[in-house]
Design an enzyme around this catalytic site. Structure first.
Site, PDB file in Angstrom:
ATOM      1  N   GLY A  37      63.609  36.754  33.969  1.00  0.00           N
ATOM      2  CA  GLY A  37      62.929  35.452  33.948  1.00  0.00           C
ATOM      3  C   GLY A  37      63.522  34.563  32.861  1.00  0.00           C
ATOM      4  O   GLY A  37      64.337  35.015  32.053  1.00  0.00           O
ATOM      5  N   ASP A  56      56.953  43.496  27.319  1.00  0.00           N
ATOM      6  CA  ASP A  56      57.374  44.372  28.411  1.00  0.00           C
ATOM      7  C   ASP A  56      56.119  45.088  28.923  1.00  0.00           C
ATOM      8  O   ASP A  56      55.486  45.840  28.174  1.00  0.00           O
ATOM      9  CB  ASP A  56      58.396  45.371  27.842  1.00  0.00           C
ATOM     10  CG  ASP A  56      58.846  46.389  28.861  1.00  0.00           C
ATOM     11  OD1 ASP A  56      58.173  46.533  29.905  1.00  0.00           O
ATOM     12  OD2 ASP A  56      59.867  47.052  28.613  1.00  0.00           O
ATOM     13  N   LYS A  91      60.753  51.527  36.207  1.00  0.00           N
ATOM     14  CA  LYS A  91      59.689  51.596  35.200  1.00  0.00           C
ATOM     15  C   LYS A  91      58.660  50.486  35.385  1.00  0.00           C
ATOM     16  O   LYS A  91      57.461  50.723  35.282  1.00  0.00           O
ATOM     17  CB  LYS A  91      60.292  51.537  33.799  1.00  0.00           C
ATOM     18  CG  LYS A  91      60.933  52.869  33.403  1.00  0.00           C
ATOM     19  CD  LYS A  91      61.615  52.798  32.049  1.00  0.00           C
ATOM     20  CE  LYS A  91      60.617  52.734  30.915  1.00  0.00           C
ATOM     21  NZ  LYS A  91      61.334  52.709  29.608  1.00  0.00           N
ATOM     22  N   GLY A 102      45.354  48.907  34.737  1.00  0.00           N
ATOM     23  CA  GLY A 102      44.442  49.279  33.650  1.00  0.00           C
ATOM     24  C   GLY A 102      43.806  48.046  33.027  1.00  0.00           C
ATOM     25  O   GLY A 102      42.606  48.042  32.720  1.00  0.00           O
ATOM     26  N   TYR A 145      64.157  49.990  43.812  1.00  0.00           N
ATOM     27  CA  TYR A 145      63.180  48.906  44.006  1.00  0.00           C
ATOM     28  C   TYR A 145      62.167  49.309  45.080  1.00  0.00           C
ATOM     29  O   TYR A 145      60.953  49.213  44.883  1.00  0.00           O
ATOM     30  CB  TYR A 145      63.927  47.642  44.418  1.00  0.00           C
ATOM     31  CG  TYR A 145      63.064  46.411  44.589  1.00  0.00           C
ATOM     32  CD1 TYR A 145      62.412  45.839  43.510  1.00  0.00           C
ATOM     33  CD2 TYR A 145      62.931  45.804  45.846  1.00  0.00           C
ATOM     34  CE1 TYR A 145      61.651  44.688  43.660  1.00  0.00           C
ATOM     35  CE2 TYR A 145      62.171  44.651  46.001  1.00  0.00           C
ATOM     36  CZ  TYR A 145      61.532  44.094  44.907  1.00  0.00           C
ATOM     37  OH  TYR A 145      60.775  42.956  45.072  1.00  0.00           O
ATOM     38  N   LYS A 149      58.165  49.997  44.463  1.00  0.00           N
ATOM     39  CA  LYS A 149      57.119  49.175  45.087  1.00  0.00           C
ATOM     40  C   LYS A 149      56.228  50.019  45.988  1.00  0.00           C
ATOM     41  O   LYS A 149      55.027  49.743  46.115  1.00  0.00           O
ATOM     42  CB  LYS A 149      57.759  48.026  45.874  1.00  0.00           C
ATOM     43  CG  LYS A 149      58.388  46.952  44.993  1.00  0.00           C
ATOM     44  CD  LYS A 149      57.351  46.183  44.175  1.00  0.00           C
ATOM     45  CE  LYS A 149      57.949  45.000  43.437  1.00  0.00           C
ATOM     46  NZ  LYS A 149      56.951  44.284  42.621  1.00  0.00           N
ATOM     47  N   TYR A 159      43.543  52.931  42.762  1.00  0.00           N
ATOM     48  CA  TYR A 159      42.590  52.226  41.878  1.00  0.00           C
ATOM     49  C   TYR A 159      41.484  51.563  42.690  1.00  0.00           C
ATOM     50  O   TYR A 159      40.338  51.502  42.262  1.00  0.00           O
ATOM     51  CB  TYR A 159      43.320  51.190  41.005  1.00  0.00           C
ATOM     52  CG  TYR A 159      43.730  51.741  39.658  1.00  0.00           C
ATOM     53  CD1 TYR A 159      44.696  52.724  39.553  1.00  0.00           C
ATOM     54  CD2 TYR A 159      43.126  51.287  38.485  1.00  0.00           C
ATOM     55  CE1 TYR A 159      45.065  53.246  38.320  1.00  0.00           C
ATOM     56  CE2 TYR A 159      43.490  51.795  37.243  1.00  0.00           C
ATOM     57  CZ  TYR A 159      44.465  52.778  37.168  1.00  0.00           C
ATOM     58  OH  TYR A 159      44.813  53.280  35.948  1.00  0.00           O
ATOM     59  N   THR A 175      61.877  34.704  50.211  1.00  0.00           N
ATOM     60  CA  THR A 175      61.306  33.428  49.782  1.00  0.00           C
ATOM     61  C   THR A 175      62.382  32.656  49.030  1.00  0.00           C
ATOM     62  O   THR A 175      63.245  33.255  48.402  1.00  0.00           O
ATOM     63  CB  THR A 175      60.087  33.703  48.871  1.00  0.00           C
ATOM     64  OG1 THR A 175      59.143  34.468  49.608  1.00  0.00           O
ATOM     65  CG2 THR A 175      59.422  32.422  48.400  1.00  0.00           C
TER      66      THR A 175
END
Ligand code: UDP
Length: 315
Positions: A37, A56, A91, A102, A145, A149, A159, A175
């Site tokens: 970014g 991070d 990660k 969380g 990747y 995902k 969760y 996109t």
């Protein structure tokens, strides 16, 4: 005033999510480690109800005060990035999603996971419905990747089921739009940059592989429609207008008025042959559909790239 956290806020989609949430009266806390970014994507938010934390998200995320919504967008997302950053990609998809979940659980906030059409891999079902389990090579170059995902979807669902978290999963298809990087590596930014510079436009393989491109304003509207809904199953958000890569290259050369020609380069390993979202679920459960035509979306994106290239060249 509702309050949201966006991880990956300095990325292409994260920064557009910040814009639309601020427009809708949210207070926004943006988090990013600036790996892929850029602060230039969020500089214009300085005078808004916006706070930036450089962090991070694979580490503990501490945010003071109440939260209504957590949008977990942090991840490298261009194939060239996750080839160069395989371990950070794994990660952030695994450990980072755990930390973001969380945070949402501690604050009793709604949660939205940025998932991807990559969970379908090189799909054997076409178009792809959310019920399709996919065809992913776990040890291929894109596996870092895709599997991150897929794990992120699994832990998000856990969760929801075991902690009762109001968690949503959006599967984002290709996109495009302003704030993609000039050196992004994906097809549309590469082609626009090449066409505007008069360089060869690099089509990988024969160019018959297909993608379906959604303009970013349609995407972020769909994401917030999902966030505001009571839907907890994964939802595809994308524009079903499918085309070949050769067609999009030609459309960009036309729209830029460029004299560039198309050259062919080798097709990367495990490059999906086809990709098109079935958006029946988004249409029926959210009442969402894309509105921006390819012509209009390309015009806005090309205008942005023209200005960004001119700025890069005078620097
Ligand atoms: N592609 C291409 N030339 C480029 C960049 C990408 O032909 O300069 C192709 C790529 O091989 C793939 C399609 O365009 O078939 C879309 O690639 P992208 O990197 O945009 O994302 P993907 O959909 O593969 O995740």
């Amino acid at each position: 005033m509702p309050r949201a956290v966006i991880t990956g806020v300095a990325g292409f989609i994260g920064s557009h999510l910040a814009d639309i949430l601020l427009e809708r009266g949210y207070s926004v806390v943006g988090i990013d480690n600036l790996l892929t970014g850029s602060l230039s994507n969020i500089r214009h938010l300085g005078d808004r109800d916006f706070e930036f934390i450089e962090l991070d998200v694979t580490r503990d995320i501490a945010v003071a005060g109440p939260l209504d919504l957590v949008l977990h967008w942090a991840s490298p997302a261009s194939p060239v990035d996750y080839l160069e950053l395989p371990i950070p990609t794994l990660k952030v998809g695994a450990l980072g999603t755990h930390k973001a979940l969380g945070l949402a659980k501690a604050k009793n906030a709604r949660f939205v996971l940025a998932s991807t059409s990559e969970v379908y891999g090189d799909p054997l079902e076409h178009p792809q419905r959310e019920t399709y389990w996919g065809n992913v090579n776990p040890i291929g170059p894109r596996g870092v990747y895709d599997e991150a995902k897929r794990f992120a979807e699994a832990i998000t669902t856990a969760y929801h089921r075991y902690h009762g978290l109001d968690a949503k999963i959006v599967r984002i298809f290709n996109t495009y739009g302003p704030r993609m990087r000039l050196q992004d590596g994906r097809a549309i930014p590469n082609f626009i940059t090449q066409a505007l510079r008069g360089e060869d436009v690099t089509v990988y393989g024969d160019g018959d592989q297909t993608r379906s491109f959604c303009f970013v304003s349609d995407l972020v509207r769909g994401i917030l429609d999902l966030a505001d809904s009571d839907v907890n199953e994964p939802v595809n958000i994308g524009n079903p207008a499918e085309m070949t890569i050769r067609q999009i290259a030609d459309a960009i050369i036309r729209a830029t008025g460029s004299l560039s020609r198309v050259v062919h380069k080798p097709l990367p390993a495990d490059d999906p042959r086809v990709r098109q979202p079935d958006i029946t679920r988004a249409r029926t459960l959210l009442g969402w559909e894309p509105r921006v035509s390819l012509d209009e979306g390309l015009r806005k994106t090309i205008d942005y790239f023209r200005a960004a290239l001119a700025a890069a060249e005078t620097r």
